[in-house]
Design an enzyme around this catalytic site. Sequence first.
Site, PDB file in Angstrom:
ATOM      1  N   HIS A 202      -0.529  -0.611 -15.340  1.00  0.00           N
ATOM      2  CA  HIS A 202      -0.075   0.757 -15.599  1.00  0.00           C
ATOM      3  C   HIS A 202      -1.178   1.778 -15.347  1.00  0.00           C
ATOM      4  O   HIS A 202      -0.965   2.817 -14.748  1.00  0.00           O
ATOM      5  CB  HIS A 202       0.297   0.862 -17.091  1.00  0.00           C
ATOM      6  N   ARG A 304      12.369   0.139  -3.870  1.00  0.00           N
ATOM      7  CA  ARG A 304      12.455  -0.899  -4.917  1.00  0.00           C
ATOM      8  C   ARG A 304      13.751  -0.676  -5.699  1.00  0.00           C
ATOM      9  O   ARG A 304      13.757   0.002  -6.729  1.00  0.00           O
ATOM     10  CB  ARG A 304      11.265  -0.795  -5.862  1.00  0.00           C
ATOM     11  N   ARG A 340      14.952  -2.737  -0.138  1.00  0.00           N
ATOM     12  CA  ARG A 340      14.771  -4.112  -0.615  1.00  0.00           C
ATOM     13  C   ARG A 340      15.898  -4.447  -1.572  1.00  0.00           C
ATOM     14  O   ARG A 340      16.172  -3.686  -2.504  1.00  0.00           O
ATOM     15  CB  ARG A 340      13.436  -4.256  -1.334  1.00  0.00           C
ATOM     16  N   GLU A 428       6.146 -12.957   0.666  1.00  0.00           N
ATOM     17  CA  GLU A 428       5.500 -12.984  -0.648  1.00  0.00           C
ATOM     18  C   GLU A 428       5.088 -14.403  -1.019  1.00  0.00           C
ATOM     19  O   GLU A 428       4.323 -14.618  -1.945  1.00  0.00           O
ATOM     20  CB  GLU A 428       6.458 -12.438  -1.709  1.00  0.00           C
ATOM     21  N   ASN A 451       1.154  -8.013  -3.273  1.00  0.00           N
ATOM     22  CA  ASN A 451       0.994  -8.212  -4.725  1.00  0.00           C
ATOM     23  C   ASN A 451       1.428  -9.628  -5.097  1.00  0.00           C
ATOM     24  O   ASN A 451       0.733 -10.337  -5.821  1.00  0.00           O
ATOM     25  CB  ASN A 451       1.858  -7.220  -5.522  1.00  0.00           C
ATOM     26  N   ASP A 452       2.584 -10.032  -4.588  1.00  0.00           N
ATOM     27  CA  ASP A 452       3.050 -11.379  -4.886  1.00  0.00           C
ATOM     28  C   ASP A 452       2.393 -12.416  -3.987  1.00  0.00           C
ATOM     29  O   ASP A 452       2.103 -13.530  -4.417  1.00  0.00           O
ATOM     30  CB  ASP A 452       4.585 -11.464  -4.778  1.00  0.00           C
ATOM     31  N   ARG A 462      -0.341 -12.072 -11.329  1.00  0.00           N
ATOM     32  CA  ARG A 462      -0.698 -10.724 -10.885  1.00  0.00           C
ATOM     33  C   ARG A 462      -0.873  -9.750 -12.050  1.00  0.00           C
ATOM     34  O   ARG A 462      -1.460  -8.683 -11.898  1.00  0.00           O
ATOM     35  CB  ARG A 462       0.353 -10.185  -9.903  1.00  0.00           C
ATOM     36  N   CYS A 499       3.630  -3.819   2.474  1.00  0.00           N
ATOM     37  CA  CYS A 499       4.135  -2.851   1.498  1.00  0.00           C
ATOM     38  C   CYS A 499       3.600  -3.117   0.095  1.00  0.00           C
ATOM     39  O   CYS A 499       4.049  -2.499  -0.857  1.00  0.00           O
ATOM     40  CB  CYS A 499       5.664  -2.832   1.499  1.00  0.00           C
TER      41      CYS A 499
HETATM   42  C1  PEP Z   1       4.686  -7.114  -3.533  1.00  0.00           C
HETATM   43  O1  PEP Z   1       4.897  -8.186  -4.115  1.00  0.00           O
HETATM   44  O2  PEP Z   1       3.618  -6.865  -2.917  1.00  0.00           O
HETATM   45  C2  PEP Z   1       5.688  -6.052  -3.551  1.00  0.00           C
HETATM   46  C3  PEP Z   1       5.565  -4.984  -2.792  1.00  0.00           C
HETATM   47  O3  PEP Z   1       6.731  -6.216  -4.409  1.00  0.00           O
HETATM   48  P1  PEP Z   1       6.627  -5.898  -5.997  1.00  0.00           P
HETATM   49  O4  PEP Z   1       5.249  -5.369  -6.270  1.00  0.00           O
HETATM   50  O5  PEP Z   1       7.712  -4.934  -6.295  1.00  0.00           O
HETATM   51  O6  PEP Z   1       6.867  -7.261  -6.562  1.00  0.00           O
HETATM   52 MG    MG Z   2       6.848  -8.594  -4.921  1.00  0.00          MG
END
Ligand code: PEP
Ligand code: MG
Length: 569
Positions: A202, A304, A340, A428, A451-452, A462, A499
């Site tokens: 956050h 999202r 998505r 991912e 991120n994933d 994460r 992304c």
């Molecule tokens: C990611 O996993 O990088 C992604 C963009 O999706 P989210 O962060 O919404 O899981």
């Molecule tokens: Mg993701």
Amino acid sequence: MSTTHPDVTSTEAGGPTVLTGTPVVPGVALGPVIRPHGAVQLPTEDDAPVAEADRAGERARFSAAAELVAGRLTERAAAASGVSAAVLQTTAGLAKDRGLLSTVEQRIDAGASAAVATVGAAQQFAELFTSLGGLMAERVTDVNDVRDRIVAELTGQSEPGVTMPDTPSVLLADDLAPADTAGLDPARVVALATRLGGSTSHTAIIARQLGLPCVVAVGGLADVPEGAVVLVDGEQGTVTVDPDPADAQTRVEAAKTAAAALAGYEGPATTADGHAVQVLANVQDGAGARAAAAAHAEGVGLLRTELAFLGHSEEPSVEEQATGYAAVFEAFAGRKVVVRTLDAGSDKPLAFATPADEANPALGVRGLRTTRLNPGILTRQLDAVKQAAEATGAAPWVMAPMVSTVAEAADFAALVRERGMVPGVMVEVPSVALLADRFLEHLDFLSIGTNDLSQYTLAADRLSGDLADLTDPWQPALLRMVQLTAEAGQRTGKPVGVCGEAAADPLLACVLVGLGITSLSCAASSVAGVGAKLGTVTLATCQRAAEVALSAADPQAARAAVREVVDAA
Ligand code: PEP
Ligand code: MG
């Protein structure tokens, strides 16, 4: 034993102490340290039950305190915008939540004082949210924040959080409650650094939105006293304690000049030698899309959709969904929008789509896998996207999250093509990067969710601040996954974007372009920084930056090597 953990403290021969963490928002700022107020003292037990005759009064005292807290948070939400406003509204909503309020009232009716009843009810809710896991578990911070504010009000303690300083200051904390970060005035708090938290926490998301230089997971931060002067460098990921004043001022001025250069950014982005790279925005609704268009994003690289579903106990109707998607398409009429499909599960559980009792939700039924339990949710959502596209004349690209096999991708692509839209999937899970060519036989594009992908490549949660060094997007293994995917795109002539949060880092953007990535999608506030940076480097420099990043031993070494290549060019 050697370690590459970022909690490194170095002191250059008699020089200032430099603490190191994970950089999340670039920029350099200098100021005296302030910290959030000390913890609110929480009563856990009453000496004796409140007399029956006094219980109505106790309930009234509680209602007045809860109302005051909700009112203050709502006021701050009204003065904020975007993600900050949403975070404050959510916390204010909790202070008015009927379930929470009536649980407190029941406890008062049973003889507890208002403060003890508040602590007990909050505990009950926190346990419930924790058992639900994922994003719901993150709401525990909100519950505890509301609890502290109400108890402070009831017991005459000062309101928890941050008192806005008169002179521009740097806020240091272990971690920050969402409501604290959301209410910050960037003129008075000029940078943030926290001991905990990762690049998707956050604190990081709000700092990014406010454009405040920010470093998280900083070792040794607890020892820096209030009032000490620190220099926060959000690009290098350092907090320098008592820096040399002249040197610090030079670095602040240089960062300001670089920031001013961004003000003129209008896109579309190209490298200095004219290689086009789409710089797109990650959004969740029409308002976010309009803000992204104003920030000169070329389109939306990640809508999202699940964020608009959070908090719904039932699936929204096709019409309701279509209205939301149409607002995004209208903001980017004639331009690229990548929708998505629902990414429910794990950190984003949805009551109507995900099982509640999974032992390991990050490896469980999430993203596209939810269609195994309920295929209708996906087909109704695709119908809604199609309906919105027809109503607005848009030609959306549609991608699925958390895909693992070629067969899943092929089935998804067929559903999207049946509706006349352009199919892709997110990368991912390492299996997609490894077999990217075979996935692209069925798809028109890929979009890498770093991120994933970092969570699954490095096997590190994460959301864990303790493991933020492992999920750092500069990890060479993650970059190798990006390279494999981008090369498959180049072989087949199909676009491959990024992304995840990696795309918001201007220096890393150069590396990604050098690896062959064709579009970058990031928070609207990062679009100009990324686009402008690309305008200062040639494609050859990006390719050289990619080479040195891939061969670096760890994220720190990768950043240093790339900075050298980019600065020398
Ligand atoms: C990611 O996993 O990088 C992604 C963009 O999706 P989210 O962060 O919404 O899981
Ligand atoms: Mg993701």
